[in-house]
Design a protein around this motif. Structure first.
Motif, PDB file in Angstrom:
ATOM      1  N   ALA A 175      74.490  22.235  41.565  1.00  0.00           N
ATOM      2  CA  ALA A 175      74.142  23.374  40.708  1.00  0.00           C
ATOM      3  C   ALA A 175      75.061  23.434  39.496  1.00  0.00           C
ATOM      4  N   PHE A 176      76.367  23.227  39.708  1.00  0.00           N
ATOM      5  CA  PHE A 176      77.315  23.205  38.584  1.00  0.00           C
ATOM      6  C   PHE A 176      76.928  22.120  37.593  1.00  0.00           C
TER       7      PHE A 176
ATOM      8  N   ASN B 229      73.755  22.980  35.609  1.00  0.00           N
ATOM      9  CA  ASN B 229      74.022  24.051  34.653  1.00  0.00           C
ATOM     10  C   ASN B 229      74.737  23.517  33.421  1.00  0.00           C
ATOM     11  N   LEU B 230      75.747  22.690  33.659  1.00  0.00           N
ATOM     12  CA  LEU B 230      76.494  22.119  32.533  1.00  0.00           C
ATOM     13  C   LEU B 230      75.619  21.182  31.715  1.00  0.00           C
TER      14      LEU B 230
ATOM     15  N   MET C  58      72.418  21.296  31.315  1.00  0.00           N
ATOM     16  CA  MET C  58      71.437  22.068  30.545  1.00  0.00           C
ATOM     17  C   MET C  58      72.065  22.610  29.269  1.00  0.00           C
ATOM     18  N   LEU C  59      73.301  23.088  29.370  1.00  0.00           N
ATOM     19  CA  LEU C  59      73.966  23.573  28.158  1.00  0.00           C
ATOM     20  C   LEU C  59      74.211  22.419  27.186  1.00  0.00           C
TER      21      LEU C  59
ATOM     22  N   TRP D 156      72.382  19.735  26.887  1.00  0.00           N
ATOM     23  CA  TRP D 156      71.097  19.387  26.268  1.00  0.00           C
ATOM     24  C   TRP D 156      70.729  20.386  25.164  1.00  0.00           C
ATOM     25  N   SER D 157      71.003  21.658  25.419  1.00  0.00           N
ATOM     26  CA  SER D 157      70.700  22.691  24.405  1.00  0.00           C
ATOM     27  C   SER D 157      71.477  22.403  23.123  1.00  0.00           C
TER      28      SER D 157
ATOM     29  N   LEU E 260      70.062  19.347  21.379  1.00  0.00           N
ATOM     30  CA  LEU E 260      68.820  19.629  20.641  1.00  0.00           C
ATOM     31  C   LEU E 260      69.128  20.248  19.285  1.00  0.00           C
ATOM     32  N   ILE E 261      70.047  21.190  19.267  1.00  0.00           N
ATOM     33  CA  ILE E 261      70.389  21.851  18.005  1.00  0.00           C
ATOM     34  C   ILE E 261      71.041  20.850  17.052  1.00  0.00           C
TER      35      ILE E 261
ATOM     36  N   THR F 264      70.825  17.499  16.999  1.00  0.00           N
ATOM     37  CA  THR F 264      69.885  16.487  16.510  1.00  0.00           C
ATOM     38  C   THR F 264      68.922  17.086  15.496  1.00  0.00           C
TER      39      THR F 264
ATOM     40  N   ARG G 204      79.284  33.012  30.076  1.00  0.00           N
ATOM     41  CA  ARG G 204      79.142  32.770  31.517  1.00  0.00           C
ATOM     42  C   ARG G 204      79.667  31.417  31.906  1.00  0.00           C
ATOM     43  N   ARG G 205      79.767  30.552  30.918  1.00  0.00           N
ATOM     44  CA  ARG G 205      80.271  29.238  31.242  1.00  0.00           C
ATOM     45  C   ARG G 205      81.714  29.301  31.669  1.00  0.00           C
TER      46      ARG G 205
ATOM     47  N   MET H 165      83.145  31.846  33.259  1.00  0.00           N
ATOM     48  CA  MET H 165      83.166  32.341  34.632  1.00  0.00           C
ATOM     49  C   MET H 165      82.668  31.254  35.567  1.00  0.00           C
ATOM     50  N   PHE H 166      81.688  30.543  35.105  1.00  0.00           N
ATOM     51  CA  PHE H 166      81.105  29.488  35.885  1.00  0.00           C
ATOM     52  C   PHE H 166      82.136  28.388  36.133  1.00  0.00           C
TER      53      PHE H 166
ATOM     54  N   LEU I   9      77.122  34.615  39.430  1.00  0.00           N
ATOM     55  CA  LEU I   9      77.491  33.974  38.162  1.00  0.00           C
ATOM     56  C   LEU I   9      76.682  32.709  37.941  1.00  0.00           C
ATOM     57  N   MET I  10      76.425  31.995  39.029  1.00  0.00           N
ATOM     58  CA  MET I  10      75.622  30.783  38.943  1.00  0.00           C
ATOM     59  C   MET I  10      74.220  31.119  38.423  1.00  0.00           C
TER      60      MET I  10
ATOM     61  N   SER J  28      74.384  31.985  34.774  1.00  0.00           N
ATOM     62  CA  SER J  28      74.539  30.750  33.980  1.00  0.00           C
ATOM     63  C   SER J  28      73.203  30.044  33.832  1.00  0.00           C
TER      64      SER J  28
ATOM     65  N   ASN K 251      71.249  29.396  30.429  1.00  0.00           N
ATOM     66  CA  ASN K 251      71.007  28.014  30.017  1.00  0.00           C
ATOM     67  C   ASN K 251      69.530  27.745  29.760  1.00  0.00           C
TER      68      ASN K 251
ATOM     69  N   TYR L 112      68.940  29.109  26.363  1.00  0.00           N
ATOM     70  CA  TYR L 112      69.498  28.216  25.334  1.00  0.00           C
ATOM     71  C   TYR L 112      68.651  26.958  25.178  1.00  0.00           C
ATOM     72  N   LEU L 113      68.185  26.412  26.300  1.00  0.00           N
ATOM     73  CA  LEU L 113      67.385  25.180  26.267  1.00  0.00           C
ATOM     74  C   LEU L 113      66.054  25.422  25.555  1.00  0.00           C
TER      75      LEU L 113
ATOM     76  N   GLY M 242      66.843  25.857  21.855  1.00  0.00           N
ATOM     77  CA  GLY M 242      67.152  24.560  21.244  1.00  0.00           C
ATOM     78  C   GLY M 242      65.916  23.714  21.065  1.00  0.00           C
TER      79      GLY M 242
ATOM     80  N   PHE N 172      63.826  25.063  18.205  1.00  0.00           N
ATOM     81  CA  PHE N 172      64.470  24.757  16.932  1.00  0.00           C
ATOM     82  C   PHE N 172      64.247  23.288  16.566  1.00  0.00           C
TER      83      PHE N 172
END
Lengths: 240, 47
Positions: free
Chosen positions: A156-157, A160-161, A163-164, A166-167, A170-171, A173, A220-221, A223-224, B10-11, B14, B18, B21-22, B25, B28
């Motif tokens: 899960a960690f 989550n990381l 996905m951030l 990739w976001s 995307l911005i 690129t 949240r990252r 805290m995560f 928190l998970m 997150s 995310n 954000y995805l 992104g 965009f």
């Protein structure tokens, strides 16, 4: 007598999956044929692991904070590398198309932009695993710290990381596509813009200036990352 | 490292952030790609 001509499959899911798979295969072939590319993926995470691991070992005997949370810096470095390499893996695959001036050739084909994005995401995953797994192995060998002791929460960690990453990819690129190769260095430096307001991966929030703390509280990252580090401690205690 | 627990709340936060954000992104990127295609920037990419 000519062979029957098969019509290109433009609209169906099957065609979409084939095109995405073809793009991912292309990047895998590029990676596989170039050992410097593979070395470059693994090099920096391993260097980070050596550096922070030895700092961690030193602090273990000189700091009660680190002594209470053995492995916190090593886990933080690995998780930061997952995030950074996830973003960089996405961006660099795109940049290789820019450098080789291959974008027009790609988009005169039936390839759709969202299929291209999915292929870049797949390659980002492959590149991140190539980069981070050797560093995780190094942590086990040198410091007797295994991030895999986290168990299922690690997956899960990781996602989550990623996905951030990739976001951000995307911005970045999109900005490079719009502004040209002059914006290329964003791919390497943009992720570090996140590091100061969200430094929960390496340090707790206490030393941060008061003005930064609300943004960090909403980040949240941070805290995560702390949640990840806490669960590393649980796994470590369980294994001893 | 100090509390010894995994915070599932928190998970979930997150993960939700995310996803947002995805999606942002991705939108965009697709918007910028459409502009690039219209203005012929794809042809000049790499210069």
């Amino acid at each position: 007598m000519t062979a029957p001509h098969s019509e290109p499959d433009f609209g169906s899911l099957h065609g979409s999956v084939r095109r995405t798979g073809a793009m991912a295969l292309r990047y895998i072939y590029i990676l596989r044929s170039s050992w410097p590319r593979i070395l470059e993926l693994a090099y920096w995470p391993m260097m980070q692991m050596v550096l922070w691991g030895f700092i961690s070992k030193f602090l273990l005997t000189n700091s009660t904070w680190v002594a209470q949370a053995a492995g916190v810096l090593i886990a933080a470095v690995l998780m930061w590398d997952v995030l950074f390499r996830g973003q960089l893996g996405f961006s660099v695959s795109f940049l290789e198309e820019m450098w080789s001036r291959n974008l027009p050739n790609l988009f005169v084909t039936p390839l759709r932009p969202h299929e291209f994005i999915v292929a870049l995401i797949a390659m980002s995953m492959v590149r991140t695993l190539i980069g981070v797994l050797p560093a995780a192995g190094l942590a086990i060998v040198f410091y007797h710290f295994s991030i895999f002791d986290l168990g299922l929460p690690l997956i899960a960690f990781f996602f989550n990381l990623m996905m951030l990453g990739w976001s951000m990819g995307l911005i970045i690129t999109a900005l490079i596509l719009r502004n040209g190769l002059g914006a290329e260095s964003l791919a390497w430096m943009a992720m570090f813009i996140l590091a100061p307001p969200c430094p929960g991966c390496f340090i707790p929030s206490v030393p941060c200036p008061t003005g930064c703390r609300p943004s960090r509280w909403h980040c949240r990252r941070a805290m995560f990352s702390r949640a990840c580090a806490r669960s590393c401690s649980v796994a470590r205690c369980a294994s001893t | 490292m100090f509390g010894g627990q995994v915070r599932l709340d928190l998970m979930a936060w997150s993960f939700g952030l995310n996803l947002i954000y995805l999606a942002g992104g991705g939108l965009f990127f697709l918007h910028t790609f459409r502009i690039a295609r219209r203005e012929g920037l794809l042809l000049h990419a790499g210069e």
